[in-house]
Design a protein around this motif. Structure first.
Motif, PDB file in Angstrom:
ATOM      1  N   VAL A 154       0.817  -1.207   0.000  1.00 60.50           N
ATOM      2  CA  VAL A 154       0.000   0.000   0.000  1.00 60.50           C
ATOM      3  C   VAL A 154       0.853   1.260   0.000  1.00 60.50           C
ATOM      4  N   GLY A 155       2.177   1.114   0.045  1.00 57.71           N
ATOM      5  CA  GLY A 155       3.072   2.256   0.185  1.00 57.71           C
ATOM      6  C   GLY A 155       3.206   3.113  -1.051  1.00 57.71           C
ATOM      7  N   GLY A 156       3.000   2.537  -2.212  1.00 58.91           N
ATOM      8  CA  GLY A 156       3.157   3.299  -3.454  1.00 58.91           C
ATOM      9  C   GLY A 156       4.581   3.311  -3.963  1.00 58.91           C
ATOM     10  N   SER A 157       5.489   2.648  -3.259  1.00 58.15           N
ATOM     11  CA  SER A 157       6.886   2.553  -3.664  1.00 58.15           C
ATOM     12  C   SER A 157       7.476   1.318  -2.965  1.00 58.15           C
ATOM     13  N   THR A 158       8.365   0.630  -3.637  1.00 56.30           N
ATOM     14  CA  THR A 158       8.896  -0.614  -3.093  1.00 56.30           C
ATOM     15  C   THR A 158       9.574  -0.419  -1.742  1.00 56.30           C
ATOM     16  N   TRP A 159      10.341   0.664  -1.597  1.00 58.75           N
ATOM     17  CA  TRP A 159      11.039   0.843  -0.322  1.00 58.75           C
ATOM     18  C   TRP A 159      10.046   1.093   0.815  1.00 58.75           C
ATOM     19  N   LEU A 160       8.925   1.758   0.542  1.00 65.23           N
ATOM     20  CA  LEU A 160       7.898   1.957   1.563  1.00 65.23           C
ATOM     21  C   LEU A 160       7.195   0.641   1.878  1.00 65.23           C
ATOM     22  N   ASP A 161       6.966  -0.173   0.851  1.00 65.57           N
ATOM     23  CA  ASP A 161       6.352  -1.478   1.079  1.00 65.57           C
ATOM     24  C   ASP A 161       7.252  -2.363   1.938  1.00 65.57           C
ATOM     25  N   LEU A 162       8.570  -2.230   1.780  1.00 68.41           N
ATOM     26  CA  LEU A 162       9.492  -2.974   2.636  1.00 68.41           C
ATOM     27  C   LEU A 162       9.360  -2.510   4.088  1.00 68.41           C
ATOM     28  N   LEU A 163       9.240  -1.212   4.314  1.00 73.19           N
ATOM     29  CA  LEU A 163       9.048  -0.703   5.673  1.00 73.19           C
ATOM     30  C   LEU A 163       7.767  -1.261   6.290  1.00 73.19           C
ATOM     31  N   ASN A 164       6.772  -1.508   5.460  1.00 71.31           N
ATOM     32  CA  ASN A 164       5.483  -1.999   5.937  1.00 71.31           C
ATOM     33  C   ASN A 164       5.470  -3.490   6.243  1.00 71.31           C
ATOM     34  N   THR A 165       6.633  -4.137   6.225  1.00 69.47           N
ATOM     35  CA  THR A 165       6.696  -5.570   6.554  1.00 69.47           C
ATOM     36  C   THR A 165       6.838  -5.804   8.055  1.00 69.47           C
ATOM     37  N   THR A 166       6.681  -4.749   8.850  1.00 69.26           N
ATOM     38  CA  THR A 166       6.625  -4.904  10.311  1.00 69.26           C
ATOM     39  C   THR A 166       5.413  -4.141  10.851  1.00 69.26           C
ATOM     40  N   PRO A 167       4.210  -4.560  10.457  1.00 69.93           N
ATOM     41  CA  PRO A 167       3.013  -3.846  10.923  1.00 69.93           C
ATOM     42  C   PRO A 167       2.773  -4.104  12.413  1.00 69.93           C
ATOM     43  N   ALA A 168       2.006  -3.222  13.021  1.00 66.23           N
ATOM     44  CA  ALA A 168       1.669  -3.368  14.437  1.00 66.23           C
ATOM     45  C   ALA A 168       0.610  -4.451  14.607  1.00 66.23           C
ATOM     46  N   SER A 169       0.729  -5.151  15.705  1.00 67.92           N
ATOM     47  CA  SER A 169      -0.309  -6.098  16.108  1.00 67.92           C
ATOM     48  C   SER A 169      -0.624  -5.807  17.566  1.00 67.92           C
ATOM     49  N   GLU A 170      -1.512  -6.568  18.149  1.00 71.66           N
ATOM     50  CA  GLU A 170      -1.886  -6.333  19.545  1.00 71.66           C
ATOM     51  C   GLU A 170      -0.710  -6.530  20.493  1.00 71.66           C
ATOM     52  N   THR A 171       0.263  -7.335  20.091  1.00 68.92           N
ATOM     53  CA  THR A 171       1.413  -7.634  20.955  1.00 68.92           C
ATOM     54  C   THR A 171       2.668  -6.858  20.569  1.00 68.92           C
ATOM     55  N   GLY A 172       2.562  -5.966  19.594  1.00 74.39           N
ATOM     56  CA  GLY A 172       3.716  -5.184  19.147  1.00 74.39           C
ATOM     57  C   GLY A 172       3.967  -5.394  17.672  1.00 74.39           C
ATOM     58  N   PRO A 173       5.152  -4.992  17.202  1.00 73.46           N
ATOM     59  CA  PRO A 173       5.451  -5.152  15.776  1.00 73.46           C
ATOM     60  C   PRO A 173       5.463  -6.627  15.368  1.00 73.46           C
ATOM     61  N   GLN A 174       4.900  -6.894  14.222  1.00 74.05           N
ATOM     62  CA  GLN A 174       4.845  -8.247  13.678  1.00 74.05           C
ATOM     63  C   GLN A 174       5.855  -8.333  12.542  1.00 74.05           C
ATOM     64  N   GLU A 175       6.716  -9.317  12.554  1.00 73.25           N
ATOM     65  CA  GLU A 175       7.721  -9.512  11.509  1.00 73.25           C
ATOM     66  C   GLU A 175       7.126 -10.377  10.410  1.00 73.25           C
ATOM     67  N   LEU A 176       6.886  -9.786   9.239  1.00 72.30           N
ATOM     68  CA  LEU A 176       6.326 -10.551   8.122  1.00 72.30           C
ATOM     69  C   LEU A 176       7.401 -11.296   7.338  1.00 72.30           C
ATOM     70  N   ILE A 177       8.645 -10.829   7.421  1.00 73.74           N
ATOM     71  CA  ILE A 177       9.762 -11.529   6.769  1.00 73.74           C
ATOM     72  C   ILE A 177      10.443 -12.345   7.864  1.00 73.74           C
TER      73      ILE A 177
END
Length: 194
Positions: free
Chosen positions: A18-41
């Motif tokens: 959803v970032g509109g640019s690959t480097w922003l999409d990479l930043l979005n691979t650690t979204p927040a969850s109820e327990t803190g940041p979630q590591e998608l990679i």
């Protein structure tokens, strides 16, 4: 309402794009969850899956190397977002890091068929994902308007994006999730008042 095509382009293989640019999409691979940041990679297979979903699948060899490379470049680029969002120039260390990675890019020109006739393009030889992400960042900082860098307005969401809309009024990472949640909450609050 968001169409199925729009929703499928926003999320691919479980990753937000959803970032509109690959480097922003990479930043979005650690979204927040109820327990803190979630590591998608969270493993070599997921690193390769993200690269394929991002259109960089040919850039990867070993999944372990790709995972390390992606996490390293993501850690380096996280403060870049804040710097650009604040309208500040990039620090010399960031420029040196990007230039070091850009030095690894090689390629050649190709003549190809285009919609309006022949078109000259540039084909990159396979390179590490960090080099291609550094190229995306370099193009971004040369062409983008820092005022259009945004964070999702939802309290629980940590995703970032570049607002490409004409009026620069985008508030949500995606209308299909955060925007819809806000609409539903406002509707319920209005209905409760009645």
């Amino acid at each position: 309402m968001t169409s199925a095509t729009e929703a499928s382009s926003e999320f691919r293989d479980g990753f937000p794009f959803v970032g509109g640019s690959t480097w922003l999409d990479l930043l979005n691979t650690t979204p927040a969850s109820e327990t803190g940041p979630q590591e998608l990679i969270d493993g070599p297979e997921r690193a390769l899956a993200w690269l394929r979903a991002a259109g960089l699948g040919d850039a990867a060899g070993d999944g372990s190397d790709a995972m390390t490379d992606l996490r390293t470049v993501r850690a380096e680029l996280r403060p870049v977002f804040e710097t650009l969002e604040a309208g500040q120039p990039l620090p010399d260390a960031v420029l040196a890091s990007v230039n070091r990675r850009l030095a690894g890019l090689k390629g050649h020109y190709v003549l190809q068929r285009g919609d309006d006739g022949p078109a000259l393009g540039f084909a990159f030889d396979p390179a590490g994902p960090a080099a291609q992400i550094a190229l995306d960042l370099a193009r971004f900082v040369c062409e983008a308007e820092p005022a259009r860098l945004k964070r999702c307005a939802a309290d629980h969401c940590t995703l970032v994006f570049y607002d490409r809309g004409r009026n620069n009024t985008r508030r949500w990472c995606t209308m299909s999730l955060c925007g819809n949640r806000d609409k539903v909450a406002r509707f319920r609050a209005k209905r409760a008042v009645r």
